[in-house]
Design a protein around this motif. Structure first.
Motif, PDB file in Angstrom:
ATOM      1  N   GLY A 192      52.226 -30.749 -42.184  1.00 57.01           N
ATOM      2  CA  GLY A 192      51.651 -32.085 -42.281  1.00 57.01           C
ATOM      3  C   GLY A 192      50.148 -32.156 -42.176  1.00 57.01           C
ATOM      4  N   CYS A 193      49.457 -31.025 -42.288  1.00 56.46           N
ATOM      5  CA  CYS A 193      47.993 -31.039 -42.239  1.00 56.46           C
ATOM      6  C   CYS A 193      47.448 -31.843 -43.416  1.00 56.46           C
ATOM      7  CB  CYS A 193      47.459 -29.610 -42.273  1.00 56.46           C
ATOM      8  SG  CYS A 193      45.667 -29.500 -42.368  1.00 56.46           S
ATOM      9  N   LEU A 194      46.425 -32.651 -43.155  1.00 56.04           N
ATOM     10  CA  LEU A 194      45.769 -33.415 -44.215  1.00 56.04           C
ATOM     11  C   LEU A 194      44.329 -32.953 -44.427  1.00 56.04           C
ATOM     12  CD1 LEU A 194      45.555 -35.664 -46.293  1.00 56.04           C
ATOM     13  CD2 LEU A 194      45.051 -37.267 -44.418  1.00 56.04           C
ATOM     14  N   PHE A 195      43.521 -32.965 -43.358  1.00 54.36           N
ATOM     15  CA  PHE A 195      42.108 -32.601 -43.474  1.00 54.36           C
ATOM     16  C   PHE A 195      41.944 -31.109 -43.176  1.00 54.36           C
ATOM     17  CE2 PHE A 195      42.003 -37.120 -42.372  1.00 54.36           C
ATOM     18  CZ  PHE A 195      41.237 -37.602 -43.425  1.00 54.36           C
ATOM     19  N   LEU A 196      41.381 -30.388 -44.136  1.00 51.63           N
ATOM     20  CA  LEU A 196      41.202 -28.948 -43.987  1.00 51.63           C
ATOM     21  C   LEU A 196      39.746 -28.599 -44.269  1.00 51.63           C
ATOM     22  CD1 LEU A 196      42.341 -26.096 -43.572  1.00 51.63           C
ATOM     23  CD2 LEU A 196      42.982 -26.074 -45.989  1.00 51.63           C
ATOM     24  N   THR A 197      39.098 -27.997 -43.279  1.00 50.18           N
ATOM     25  CA  THR A 197      37.698 -27.598 -43.407  1.00 50.18           C
ATOM     26  C   THR A 197      37.615 -26.081 -43.453  1.00 50.18           C
ATOM     27  OG1 THR A 197      36.931 -29.547 -42.186  1.00 50.18           O
ATOM     28  CG2 THR A 197      35.405 -27.681 -42.343  1.00 50.18           C
ATOM     29  N   PHE A 198      36.931 -25.571 -44.472  1.00 50.85           N
ATOM     30  CA  PHE A 198      36.680 -24.138 -44.571  1.00 50.85           C
ATOM     31  C   PHE A 198      35.243 -23.850 -44.150  1.00 50.85           C
ATOM     32  CE2 PHE A 198      40.070 -23.886 -48.057  1.00 50.85           C
ATOM     33  CZ  PHE A 198      41.010 -23.352 -47.195  1.00 50.85           C
ATOM     34  N   THR A 199      35.095 -22.903 -43.230  1.00 51.54           N
ATOM     35  CA  THR A 199      33.780 -22.512 -42.749  1.00 51.54           C
ATOM     36  C   THR A 199      33.744 -21.002 -42.583  1.00 51.54           C
ATOM     37  OG1 THR A 199      32.109 -22.933 -41.026  1.00 51.54           O
ATOM     38  CG2 THR A 199      34.409 -22.857 -40.316  1.00 51.54           C
ATOM     39  N   GLY A 200      32.621 -20.476 -42.094  1.00 56.79           N
ATOM     40  CA  GLY A 200      32.484 -19.054 -41.876  1.00 56.79           C
ATOM     41  C   GLY A 200      31.810 -18.797 -40.544  1.00 56.79           C
ATOM     42  N   GLY A 201      30.984 -17.762 -40.554  1.00 53.05           N
ATOM     43  CA  GLY A 201      30.345 -17.055 -41.631  1.00 53.05           C
ATOM     44  C   GLY A 201      29.919 -17.942 -42.802  1.00 53.05           C
ATOM     45  N   GLU A 202      29.754 -17.286 -43.932  1.00 57.21           N
ATOM     46  CA  GLU A 202      29.433 -17.991 -45.169  1.00 57.21           C
ATOM     47  C   GLU A 202      30.604 -17.852 -46.121  1.00 57.21           C
ATOM     48  OE1 GLU A 202      28.616 -19.934 -48.242  1.00 57.21           O
ATOM     49  OE2 GLU A 202      27.379 -20.165 -46.425  1.00 57.21           O
ATOM     50  N   ILE A 203      31.247 -18.974 -46.435  1.00 56.67           N
ATOM     51  CA  ILE A 203      32.494 -18.936 -47.206  1.00 56.67           C
ATOM     52  C   ILE A 203      32.292 -18.338 -48.592  1.00 56.67           C
ATOM     53  CG2 ILE A 203      33.608 -20.792 -45.932  1.00 56.67           C
ATOM     54  CD1 ILE A 203      32.853 -22.702 -48.182  1.00 56.67           C
ATOM     55  N   PHE A 204      31.097 -18.485 -49.174  1.00 61.96           N
ATOM     56  CA  PHE A 204      30.866 -17.969 -50.522  1.00 61.96           C
ATOM     57  C   PHE A 204      30.633 -16.455 -50.531  1.00 61.96           C
ATOM     58  CE2 PHE A 204      30.326 -22.450 -51.367  1.00 61.96           C
ATOM     59  CZ  PHE A 204      30.870 -22.587 -52.634  1.00 61.96           C
ATOM     60  N   CYS A 205      30.660 -15.825 -49.358  1.00 63.51           N
ATOM     61  CA  CYS A 205      30.661 -14.361 -49.312  1.00 63.51           C
ATOM     62  C   CYS A 205      32.007 -13.810 -49.791  1.00 63.51           C
ATOM     63  CB  CYS A 205      30.378 -13.865 -47.893  1.00 63.51           C
ATOM     64  SG  CYS A 205      28.643 -13.992 -47.394  1.00 63.51           S
ATOM     65  N   ARG A 206      33.034 -14.647 -49.783  1.00 64.32           N
ATOM     66  CA  ARG A 206      34.346 -14.220 -50.271  1.00 64.32           C
ATOM     67  C   ARG A 206      34.386 -14.357 -51.785  1.00 64.32           C
ATOM     68  NH1 ARG A 206      39.239 -14.138 -46.390  1.00 64.32           N
ATOM     69  NH2 ARG A 206      40.161 -13.536 -48.393  1.00 64.32           N
ATOM     70  N   THR A 207      34.658 -13.257 -52.464  1.00 65.90           N
ATOM     71  CA  THR A 207      34.738 -13.301 -53.925  1.00 65.90           C
ATOM     72  C   THR A 207      35.972 -14.051 -54.403  1.00 65.90           C
ATOM     73  OG1 THR A 207      35.867 -11.157 -53.941  1.00 65.90           O
ATOM     74  CG2 THR A 207      33.453 -11.147 -54.172  1.00 65.90           C
ATOM     75  N   ASP A 208      36.965 -14.230 -53.517  1.00 64.86           N
ATOM     76  CA  ASP A 208      38.176 -14.961 -53.887  1.00 64.86           C
ATOM     77  C   ASP A 208      38.162 -16.401 -53.392  1.00 64.86           C
ATOM     78  OD1 ASP A 208      38.379 -14.433 -51.192  1.00 64.86           O
ATOM     79  OD2 ASP A 208      40.343 -13.463 -51.281  1.00 64.86           O
ATOM     80  N   LEU A 209      36.971 -16.943 -53.098  1.00 63.03           N
ATOM     81  CA  LEU A 209      36.914 -18.297 -52.553  1.00 63.03           C
ATOM     82  C   LEU A 209      37.479 -19.330 -53.527  1.00 63.03           C
ATOM     83  CD1 LEU A 209      36.064 -20.294 -50.338  1.00 63.03           C
ATOM     84  CD2 LEU A 209      33.844 -20.473 -51.490  1.00 63.03           C
ATOM     85  N   VAL A 210      37.113 -19.236 -54.783  1.00 61.68           N
ATOM     86  CA  VAL A 210      37.583 -20.248 -55.741  1.00 61.68           C
ATOM     87  C   VAL A 210      39.109 -20.254 -55.841  1.00 61.68           C
ATOM     88  CG1 VAL A 210      37.554 -20.977 -58.159  1.00 61.68           C
ATOM     89  CG2 VAL A 210      35.418 -20.356 -57.020  1.00 61.68           C
ATOM     90  N   PRO A 211      39.773 -19.107 -55.956  1.00 63.30           N
ATOM     91  CA  PRO A 211      41.243 -19.140 -55.910  1.00 63.30           C
ATOM     92  C   PRO A 211      41.796 -19.745 -54.615  1.00 63.30           C
ATOM     93  CG  PRO A 211      40.502 -17.033 -56.763  1.00 63.30           C
ATOM     94  CD  PRO A 211      39.275 -17.751 -56.298  1.00 63.30           C
ATOM     95  N   ILE A 212      41.129 -19.485 -53.501  1.00 57.50           N
ATOM     96  CA  ILE A 212      41.564 -20.093 -52.238  1.00 57.50           C
ATOM     97  C   ILE A 212      41.450 -21.610 -52.326  1.00 57.50           C
ATOM     98  CG2 ILE A 212      40.973 -20.371 -49.793  1.00 57.50           C
ATOM     99  CD1 ILE A 212      40.073 -17.415 -49.810  1.00 57.50           C
ATOM    100  N   LEU A 213      40.327 -22.094 -52.842  1.00 58.16           N
ATOM    101  CA  LEU A 213      40.115 -23.530 -52.957  1.00 58.16           C
ATOM    102  C   LEU A 213      41.114 -24.166 -53.922  1.00 58.16           C
ATOM    103  CD1 LEU A 213      36.198 -23.751 -53.068  1.00 58.16           C
ATOM    104  CD2 LEU A 213      37.724 -23.951 -51.097  1.00 58.16           C
ATOM    105  N   ARG A 214      41.392 -23.497 -55.000  1.00 58.69           N
ATOM    106  CA  ARG A 214      42.362 -24.032 -55.962  1.00 58.69           C
ATOM    107  C   ARG A 214      43.748 -24.111 -55.338  1.00 58.69           C
ATOM    108  NH1 ARG A 214      39.879 -20.495 -60.942  1.00 58.69           N
ATOM    109  NH2 ARG A 214      38.405 -22.074 -61.711  1.00 58.69           N
TER     110      ARG A 214
END
Length: 283
Positions: free
Chosen positions: A64-86
């Motif tokens: 039932g989670c609604l609000f999800l915040t992604f943080t780091g570190g720096e999240i764009f250091c992950r090369t798979d960030l876009v697939p995670i976001l999708r």
């Protein structure tokens, strides 16, 4: 007082133990070395794989989670960030992204438009490059962050400029606030610095003192507003919530004749901290 719909929903999620809002550190890797950062391990060891992250996203959605915040570190250091976001978008989360912006290119900004996050929030420490680059430990980071902010604003993404106010940049408050307003971004700030995960205390070296915070509020709050009701300090507060009480008063422009009372609240908060009653959770 009649509760609004949002607070009724919050109470219900508490009662049912639903993880309504989740903050997830996707990585400890970061391309900056901010003076005040609590993360001392930036090697990326132990990160979850894309497959593992997708499994957790599925569990969060089912819980039932609604609000999800992604943080780091720096999240764009992950090369798979876009697939995670999708993957997160496909499950209906309201996404917030915390970033320093230095790795956001026009192509990545276009991908964010596709993702439609609730907000993209950038750390910016000064209007000019000298102070910001000193705090981040990387020359040119100010220019890169400003570029990313403008890319997101131009694409009409909900853009937020955030500033951790500290000894080095407290004089930057007005110029950052005005800059955000000029470009159509939101501006938020905080006083809260926390101990590092190796036990060191960057806030002792870089954070504002109680008197600094008090003077800041006196300077920037509207004099014709009253403080909100005195908070209940009978129970221990986490460090983030403690100074957020102070922060909220400043944001709301609430000082006026309550200055003496506000000083008493600050004193009590710091007394709790000295006695070990204030924790160190991250805001």
């Amino acid at each position: 007082m009649k509760k609004d719909a949002y607070n009724r929903i919050l109470e219900k999620t508490f009662d049912l133990k639903i993880p309504f809002a989740v903050l997830w550190e996707l990585t400890y890797r970061c391309n900056l070395s901010c003076l005040h950062c609590y993360a001392t391990n930036r090697d990326g060891k132990g990160e979850l794989s894309l497959r593992e992250i997708e499994a957790v996203l599925k569990q969060l959605a089912e819980a039932g989670c609604l609000f999800l915040t992604f943080t780091g570190g720096e999240i764009f250091c992950r090369t798979d960030l876009v697939p995670i976001l999708r993957s997160a978008k496909s499950k209906g989360f309201a996404l917030r992204l915390f970033t320093n912006g230095t790795l956001i290119t026009p192509e990545r900004a276009d991908q964010l438009v596709e993702i439609e996050p609730l907000a993209v929030e950038f750390s910016l420490y000064s209007r000019g490059p000298a102070i910001h680059d000193r705090i981040t430990g990387k020359k040119g980071s100010h220019r890169q962050t400003l570029s990313a902010i403008r890319l997101c604003v131009e694409r009409q993404l909900n853009t937020v400029i955030k500033c951790a106010l500290q000894k080095h940049n407290r004089a930057e408050f007005r110029s950052l606030r005005d800059f955000a307003e000029d470009i159509g971004a939101r501006f938020v700030f905080d006083f809260m610095l926390v101990p590092a995960d190796d036990g060191s205390r960057p806030m002792a070296r870089h954070g504002l003192s109680e008197q600094d915070i008090y003077e800041f509020i006196r300077t920037h709050a509207a004099p014709d507003r009253r403080l909100p009701p005195r908070p209940d300090l009978s129970a221990p507060l986490c460090g983030a919530e403690a100074l957020r009480l102070v922060h909220a008063a400043a944001l709301a422009g609430e000082l006026g004749e309550g200055a003496a009372e506000h000083g008493a609240v600050l004193t009590e908060i710091h007394s709790q901290a000295a006695a070990g009653g204030v924790g160190t959770c991250v805001p």
